[in-house]
Design a protein around this motif. Structure first.
Motif, PDB file in Angstrom:
ATOM      1  N   LEU A 130      33.452  43.723  23.349  1.00 40.75           N
ATOM      2  CA  LEU A 130      32.034  43.817  23.705  1.00 40.75           C
ATOM      3  C   LEU A 130      31.212  44.149  22.466  1.00 40.75           C
ATOM      4  CD1 LEU A 130      33.474  43.927  26.432  1.00 40.75           C
ATOM      5  CD2 LEU A 130      31.925  45.747  27.126  1.00 40.75           C
ATOM      6  N   TYR A 131      30.172  43.367  22.245  1.00 39.02           N
ATOM      7  CA  TYR A 131      29.310  43.566  21.078  1.00 39.02           C
ATOM      8  C   TYR A 131      27.935  42.998  21.404  1.00 39.02           C
ATOM      9  CZ  TYR A 131      30.012  38.588  20.283  1.00 39.02           C
ATOM     10  OH  TYR A 131      30.038  37.225  20.444  1.00 39.02           O
ATOM     11  N   ASP A 132      26.982  43.237  20.525  1.00 36.66           N
ATOM     12  CA  ASP A 132      25.634  42.685  20.698  1.00 36.66           C
ATOM     13  C   ASP A 132      25.552  41.378  19.916  1.00 36.66           C
ATOM     14  OD1 ASP A 132      22.899  42.057  20.736  1.00 36.66           O
ATOM     15  OD2 ASP A 132      22.331  44.167  20.838  1.00 36.66           O
ATOM     16  N   SER A 133      25.500  40.264  20.619  1.00 36.40           N
ATOM     17  CA  SER A 133      25.528  38.940  19.982  1.00 36.40           C
ATOM     18  C   SER A 133      24.276  38.663  19.155  1.00 36.40           C
ATOM     19  CB  SER A 133      25.699  37.851  21.047  1.00 36.40           C
ATOM     20  OG  SER A 133      24.634  37.904  21.975  1.00 36.40           O
ATOM     21  N   ARG A 134      23.238  39.490  19.331  1.00 33.40           N
ATOM     22  CA  ARG A 134      22.005  39.304  18.552  1.00 33.40           C
ATOM     23  C   ARG A 134      22.125  39.872  17.145  1.00 33.40           C
ATOM     24  NH1 ARG A 134      18.490  42.206  23.132  1.00 33.40           N
ATOM     25  NH2 ARG A 134      20.231  43.636  22.748  1.00 33.40           N
ATOM     26  N   ILE A 135      23.173  40.659  16.917  1.00 29.56           N
ATOM     27  CA  ILE A 135      23.379  41.292  15.613  1.00 29.56           C
ATOM     28  C   ILE A 135      24.476  40.524  14.872  1.00 29.56           C
ATOM     29  CG2 ILE A 135      24.005  43.417  14.418  1.00 29.56           C
ATOM     30  CD1 ILE A 135      22.983  44.943  16.882  1.00 29.56           C
ATOM     31  N   LYS A 136      24.091  39.860  13.790  1.00 24.71           N
ATOM     32  CA  LYS A 136      25.006  38.950  13.092  1.00 24.71           C
ATOM     33  C   LYS A 136      26.284  39.627  12.625  1.00 24.71           C
ATOM     34  CE  LYS A 136      21.628  35.561  11.460  1.00 24.71           C
ATOM     35  NZ  LYS A 136      21.001  34.924  10.269  1.00 24.71           N
TER      36      LYS A 136
END
Length: 226
Positions: free
Chosen positions: A139-145
């Motif tokens: 799980l991660y924030d896909s908006r953060i490269k």
């Protein structure tokens, strides 16, 4: 990069003064009470960390992986409590843990050192009669490269070492949903990568995860840290 490893749902303990809220204690032994097998994985990976922390208080007392204003911070067992008693739980079982982790990350980033935070969780294989098709979720924030790239590299490592496990991104939950890593991303917009590792509880036996999964995670993390 400093490695932080945490486990928010490591146990199902309830303080004596609140045990009367759980007349049927069997619920504490289910996936609702804690993340089965998560503490075992945490303890196995802990030697890799520059800093580690865990909690064994049941998520049914207070949900450490939710913000203070989240509707599910307290479960149906603790929501009826008075504001005063809720504040006691927040101070003694929520803030102490989250503030200790946050303070370490703050001190590290303040020294211009980047932080990789791995939050260890497990998930029930079936929810609301729907089977979840996943062995390990990242799980991660896909908006953060930088987080997206790390997750991609992590999955590649896992699959190259052992392709027999199904690894999925942002499953069974979205990495940008309310959670501890989400709150930390919002506070530390630079030099912080937060990844929740979700492992299928179908593999958990007597609150232990198979050596194969633990070794796989360890080898992959070591490769990524190298």
């Amino acid at each position: 990069m400093k490695l932080v490893i945490t486990c928010e749902h490591g146990g199902n303990t309830v303080p004596v003064e609140f045990k009367h809220l759980f007349k049927d204690t069997t619920i504490l032994d289910t996936h609702r009470g804690y993340d089965l097998g998560a503490l075992d994985v945490f303890n196995y990976l802990k030697p890799l960390a520059d800093y580690s922390n865990y909690c064994t208080t049941s998520r049914l007392l207070i949900e450490l992986n939710r913000s203070l204003n989240h509707k599910n911070l307290f479960s149906e067992f603790t929501k009826p409590l008075s504001t005063n008693k809720k504040n006691i739980i927040i101070q003694e079982h929520y803030k102490g843990y989250r503030e200790a982790v946050t303070q370490y990350i703050f001190n590290t980033i303040n020294k211009n050192e980047p932080v990789l935070h791995l939050s260890i969780h497990t998930f029930t294989p079936t929810l609301n009669l729907v089977k979840r098709h996943c062995d390990i979720g990242l799980l991660y924030d896909s908006r953060i490269k930088k987080e997206k790239q790390f997750a991609v590299d992590f999955k590649k490592q896992l699959s190259s070492i052992n392709p027999n496990y199904l690894v999925r991104f942002n499953y069974p939950y979205l990495g940008k949903s309310d959670g501890f890593t989400t709150a930390l991303r919002q506070r530390f917009t630079k030099n912080y990568i937060g990844i929740e590792i979700e492992i299928n509880q179908a593999y958990s036996k007597n609150n232990k995860m198979p050596e194969a999964i633990k070794i796989l995670l360890k080898k992959s993390i070591l490769k990524l840290k190298a």
